[in-house]
Design an enzyme around this catalytic site. Sequence first.
Site, PDB file in Angstrom:
ATOM      1  N   HIS A  45       0.841  -1.214   0.000  1.00 32.81           N
ATOM      2  CA  HIS A  45       0.000   0.000   0.000  1.00 32.81           C
ATOM      3  C   HIS A  45       0.871   1.257   0.000  1.00 32.81           C
ATOM      4  CE1 HIS A  45      -2.636  -2.980   2.241  1.00 32.81           C
ATOM      5  NE2 HIS A  45      -3.423  -2.633   1.240  1.00 32.81           N
TER       6      HIS A  45
ATOM      7  N   VAL B 232       4.673  -5.184  -5.015  1.00 28.34           N
ATOM      8  CA  VAL B 232       5.797  -5.128  -4.064  1.00 28.34           C
ATOM      9  C   VAL B 232       5.942  -6.516  -3.433  1.00 28.34           C
ATOM     10  CG1 VAL B 232       6.671  -4.047  -1.962  1.00 28.34           C
ATOM     11  CG2 VAL B 232       5.394  -2.691  -3.615  1.00 28.34           C
TER      12      VAL B 232
HETATM   13  P1  AMP Z   1      -6.373  -3.831  -0.502  1.00 25.63           P
HETATM   14  O1  AMP Z   1      -6.335  -3.065   0.778  1.00 25.63           O
HETATM   15  O2  AMP Z   1      -5.900  -5.241  -0.376  1.00 25.63           O
HETATM   16  O3  AMP Z   1      -7.657  -3.682  -1.256  1.00 25.63           O
HETATM   17  O4  AMP Z   1      -5.294  -3.130  -1.411  1.00 25.63           O
HETATM   18  C1  AMP Z   1      -5.368  -1.764  -1.721  1.00 25.63           C
HETATM   19  C2  AMP Z   1      -4.535  -1.506  -2.935  1.00 25.63           C
HETATM   20  O5  AMP Z   1      -3.179  -1.900  -2.679  1.00 25.63           O
HETATM   21  C3  AMP Z   1      -5.010  -2.318  -4.149  1.00 25.63           C
HETATM   22  O6  AMP Z   1      -4.943  -1.492  -5.291  1.00 25.63           O
HETATM   23  C4  AMP Z   1      -4.013  -3.445  -4.215  1.00 25.63           C
HETATM   24  O7  AMP Z   1      -3.833  -3.946  -5.533  1.00 25.63           O
HETATM   25  C5  AMP Z   1      -2.748  -2.752  -3.723  1.00 25.63           C
HETATM   26  N1  AMP Z   1      -1.798  -3.751  -3.214  1.00 25.63           N
HETATM   27  C6  AMP Z   1      -2.013  -4.729  -2.294  1.00 25.63           C
HETATM   28  N2  AMP Z   1      -0.901  -5.485  -2.128  1.00 25.63           N
HETATM   29  C7  AMP Z   1       0.043  -4.972  -2.963  1.00 25.63           C
HETATM   30  C8  AMP Z   1       1.403  -5.312  -3.268  1.00 25.63           C
HETATM   31  N3  AMP Z   1       2.021  -6.332  -2.699  1.00 25.63           N
HETATM   32  N4  AMP Z   1       2.057  -4.556  -4.184  1.00 25.63           N
HETATM   33  C9  AMP Z   1       1.432  -3.510  -4.803  1.00 25.63           C
HETATM   34  N5  AMP Z   1       0.157  -3.146  -4.557  1.00 25.63           N
HETATM   35  C10 AMP Z   1      -0.536  -3.859  -3.658  1.00 25.63           C
END
Ligand code: AMP
Length: 280
Positions: free
Chosen positions: A28, A166
């Site tokens: 994030h 990431v």
């Molecule tokens: P979430 O809280 O899981 O809905 O994630 C919020 C945002 O962070 C979404 O756009 C996800 O794709 C992104 N995200 C989650 N994990 C990663 C990661 N390891 N690398 C890059 N972006 C991420």
Amino acid sequence: MLKTVSSLKHSGKSIGFVPTLGALHDGHLSLIKKAKKENDIVVVSVFVNRLQFRKMAFLNYPRNLKGDAAIAKKAGADILFAPSEKQIYPNGFSAQVVLPNLFKALKSQKLSWHYKGVLIVVMKLFNIVNPTRAYFGLKDPHQFALIKKMVDDFNMQVKICGCPTVRGRDRLALSSRNALLSGQEKKAAKAIYRALVFAKTEMKKNGAKSATSALAGMKKMLKKEAPAVQLDYAEIADAKTLEPLWGKSKEALVFVAAFVGGKRLTDNIRLNLRQRRKQH
Ligand code: AMP
């Protein structure tokens, strides 16, 4: 939020928006930092969206708003938006957002209900925050493709920016679910990324035509190298349309969803097919 954003926009400020479910980690943070570089003001939302979860997963989702607020601020967020469920879904709420072509392409994942929930909340958050740019992780490639299409189809005035996945030092894609893995499970889960790299290398060598054999090889490798990884779903598809690759596909998406010790992990890798075509 509406008032704040409207006055910021009035004074000519650009707004970068990072929607999240909370439980913030370095994945994030990479989105927040990118948003900070490219915009005057960064808004991070934390909202655990009931519509995109099964009941138990919704109830068990980690919640720590205070901790998230501190992390987001440190990474450069100016505003944390954490609406209540009643504010987002007041009694009588009933709207739907459907993208039939993409849902059809995603049919075999059996997750249309989940993506419908994602689209509803993202549409609402966009209408409230009115961002100049919004940042999403390519870690969730289907979500990314759907949101891009929704924005195109509805002429929404926001630029959708994709951010690379990431990974930890062990190359495992960062996810709030990783904290639930035991040491042994983490070790087994590393095979997912190895299998993705295998498929990408095959296709780099032999082109998009080899997608079917690369997919089969990837599945075989996972089964052999990591019996603790139970494949749920794997595909090689056009990254934009999510349909099978065809002659004019620009980018291939190699995707795996698998259960490790009962936890569903997903990871993917992309391959630029135009570059490969130019080289040959
Ligand atoms: P979430 O809280 O899981 O809905 O994630 C919020 C945002 O962070 C979404 O756009 C996800 O794709 C992104 N995200 C989650 N994990 C990663 C990661 N390891 N690398 C890059 N972006 C991420």
